[in-house]
Design an enzyme around this catalytic site. Sequence first.
Site, PDB file in Angstrom:
ATOM      1  N   ARG A 100     -55.971 -45.568 -10.176  1.00  0.00           N
ATOM      2  CA  ARG A 100     -56.129 -44.390  -9.324  1.00  0.00           C
ATOM      3  C   ARG A 100     -54.941 -44.192  -8.380  1.00  0.00           C
ATOM      4  NH1 ARG A 100     -61.649 -46.223  -9.272  1.00  0.00           N
ATOM      5  NH2 ARG A 100     -62.982 -44.721 -10.376  1.00  0.00           N
ATOM      6  N   HIS A 124     -43.308 -65.579 -10.867  1.00  0.00           N
ATOM      7  CA  HIS A 124     -43.397 -64.263 -10.237  1.00  0.00           C
ATOM      8  C   HIS A 124     -44.177 -63.269 -11.095  1.00  0.00           C
ATOM      9  CE1 HIS A 124     -40.133 -65.872  -7.758  1.00  0.00           C
ATOM     10  NE2 HIS A 124     -40.356 -64.881  -6.917  1.00  0.00           N
ATOM     11  N   ASP A 147     -33.856 -64.313  -9.497  1.00  0.00           N
ATOM     12  CA  ASP A 147     -34.220 -64.361  -8.077  1.00  0.00           C
ATOM     13  C   ASP A 147     -33.969 -65.763  -7.523  1.00  0.00           C
ATOM     14  OD1 ASP A 147     -35.059 -62.973  -5.766  1.00  0.00           O
ATOM     15  OD2 ASP A 147     -37.056 -63.820  -5.904  1.00  0.00           O
TER      16      ASP A 147
END
Length: 264
Positions: A100, A124, A147
């Site tokens: 939504r 992650h 990262d």
Amino acid sequence: MIIRRNLPRIIIADDHTLLRAPDPAEIESVLGAADGTVRMVTLAPELPGSDAAIRRFLDAGVVVAVGHTDATYEQTRRAVDLGATVGTHLFNAMPPLDHRVPGPALALLADPRVTVEIIADGVHVHPAVVHAVIQAVGPDRVAVVTDATAAAGCGDGAFQLGTMAIEVQSGVARVRGTSTIAGSTATMDRLFRTVAGFGADDAALAAAVQTTSATPAGALGLDSVGALRPGYDADLVVLDRDLRVSAVMVHGDWRVQATSGAGG
């Protein structure tokens, strides 16, 4: 706002106390001090001043990425329409995808103008999600990133990430005393093996090559790296049959080479 300089990239701020809304004077100061060396910035498009910041960075030849954000789907689409072309760390440091309230993740995935970064360290983002993203948008739009922090390639223990104390346990880095993930300990060869392992055919291997080299280079607008072509930088990583690093060439010079010889 997070600023990245050329390669290897430098994350200026993961500490939330150092993050702030784009400021025109500060942007001019950074661009002036950097003297053309800023390659990419990551910003949250819902913050005041972000539209002007996107335009200014683009005028300076800087790639703009969307990330570390609470932006809505619509705000993210606007940033892309203004010229943002990268999604920083897809799914991480942004609202989750909701049927939504789709948020930034769907906006980034749905737009063919955007390259999405994804941290494929198995911590992650679940490997199945990494695989699904590559299948959905194609390896030419996915940049696999580590990262990585100073803890990358090291064992468990205490490390520092900017101003934050972090603790690595079982290879996972977290802010000390919390459950918050603090960067990664992964190296790129490990991520390469993850993507190559998504299939037993050459397509998976080709996707690993694309997502770890050509796609990131293209996203940054680099025209002399990321492929084996005449006139490109002679920067090579040679892998053995088990996809382990056996040799490394930097600007035509072998820096690391297996004793058996990997240059042939």
